[in-house]
Design an enzyme around this catalytic site. Structure first.
Site, mmCIF file in Angstrom:
data_model
loop_
_atom_site.group_PDB
_atom_site.id
_atom_site.type_symbol
_atom_site.label_atom_id
_atom_site.label_comp_id
_atom_site.label_asym_id
_atom_site.label_seq_id
_atom_site.Cartn_x
_atom_site.Cartn_y
_atom_site.Cartn_z
ATOM 1 C CG ASN A 12 39.374 -49.027 -60.741
ATOM 2 O OD1 ASN A 12 39.801 -49.879 -61.409
ATOM 3 N ND2 ASN A 12 38.199 -48.544 -60.537
ATOM 4 C CG HIS A 40 34.023 -49.628 -58.688
ATOM 5 N ND1 HIS A 40 33.306 -48.693 -59.823
ATOM 6 C CD2 HIS A 40 35.168 -48.333 -58.484
ATOM 7 C CE1 HIS A 40 33.836 -47.463 -59.980
ATOM 8 N NE2 HIS A 40 35.213 -47.597 -59.375
#
Ligand code: PEP
Length: 251
Positions: free
Chosen positions: A9, A95
């Protein structure tokens, strides 16, 4: 047996020149690895670059967020179909930075999860507790509520074409990793909760751990029974670190 997945990420990091070096190094450094999957979730403007550099390789790419809407007057939003247009395979939803900084609640995350799947993307659904919640001993309730929102909207079978990521908020970007035992406990809880709906779905689901995964702790985390790889932030920006984490997933 479940295979492992390592997902990078990048968050809001990158630049055309540095991305090129990083992606080439990741492709070269993992070229001999078979039996595990690797992906990078890059900022929207670099999806085209990722597509160009990765399309003929074993590395997949994806995005870090997606709109819950399919099209329309949603200035600044990006739809799942648009992500498919750039060859994305995965998209991160829920997230903790989006939950905390952009007010995404679990119902919105569930809608994003569903929108991603409708378009053909694999959502990587993030769940996890804050430090206060862990200290108040409500980790399981928090994670269960985040998970249940998706199961209620999309149904348990929708999890078949998804990835889960347990990311304790207190371990993200802090250098404080959950111990393998702490992570395993929550992963086992998640799997058991899903098994209560469908043992088959639970057994096949890849559950990643995220939170300060590094080259020096990946192997012991990935050795745990219910940890099927990692969602990696900071270390995914450093080629040698990320490659070493990918190698740990293969061991
Ligand atoms: C993340 O961004 O999902 C993450 C786990 O970050 P880090 O690895 O830097 O803790």
């Amino acid at each position: 047996m479940r295979s492992k997945l390592v997902a990078g990420n990048w968050k809001m990091h990158g630049g055309t020149a540095q991305n090129q070096d990083l992606l080439r190094a990741i492709v070269a450094g993992t070229a001999d690895l078979r039996g595990a999957d690797f992906t990078v979730c890059v900022p929207y403007p670099y999806l085209s670059q990722a597509q160009t550099l990765l399309r003929d390789t074993h590395i997949r790419w994806g995005a870090q967020n997606v709109s819950q809407h399919d099209k329309g007057a949603y200035t600044g939003e990006v739809s799942a179909v648009m992500l498919m247009d750039f060859g994305c395979h995965y998209v991160i939803v829920g997230h903790s930075e989006r939950r905390a900084l952009y007010g995404e609640d679990s119902d919105t995350v569930a809608l994003k999860f569903q929108a991603a799947q409708v378009a053909g993307l694999i959502p990587i659904l993030c769940v996890g507790e804050t430090l206060d919640q862990r200290e108040a001993d409500v980790t399981e309730q928090v994670v269960a509520a985040q998970l249940d929102a998706v199961i209620e909207l999309a149904g348990v079978d929708a999890l078949v074409k998804s990835i889960l990521a347990y990311e304790p908020v207190w371990a993200i970007g802090t250098g404080k990793t959950a111990t393998p035992g702490q992570a395993q406990d929550v992963h086992a809880f998640i799997r058991a909760r899903i098994a209560a709906h469908s043992p088959k779905v639970a057994a096949g689901l890849q559950i990643l751990y995220g939170g300060s995964v590094k080259a020096n702790n990946a192997e012991e985390l990935f050795a745990m029974t219910d940890i099927d790889g990692g969602l990696v932030g900071g270390a995914s920006l450093v080629a040698d670190e990320f490659v070493a984490i990918c190698r740990a997933a293969k061991n």
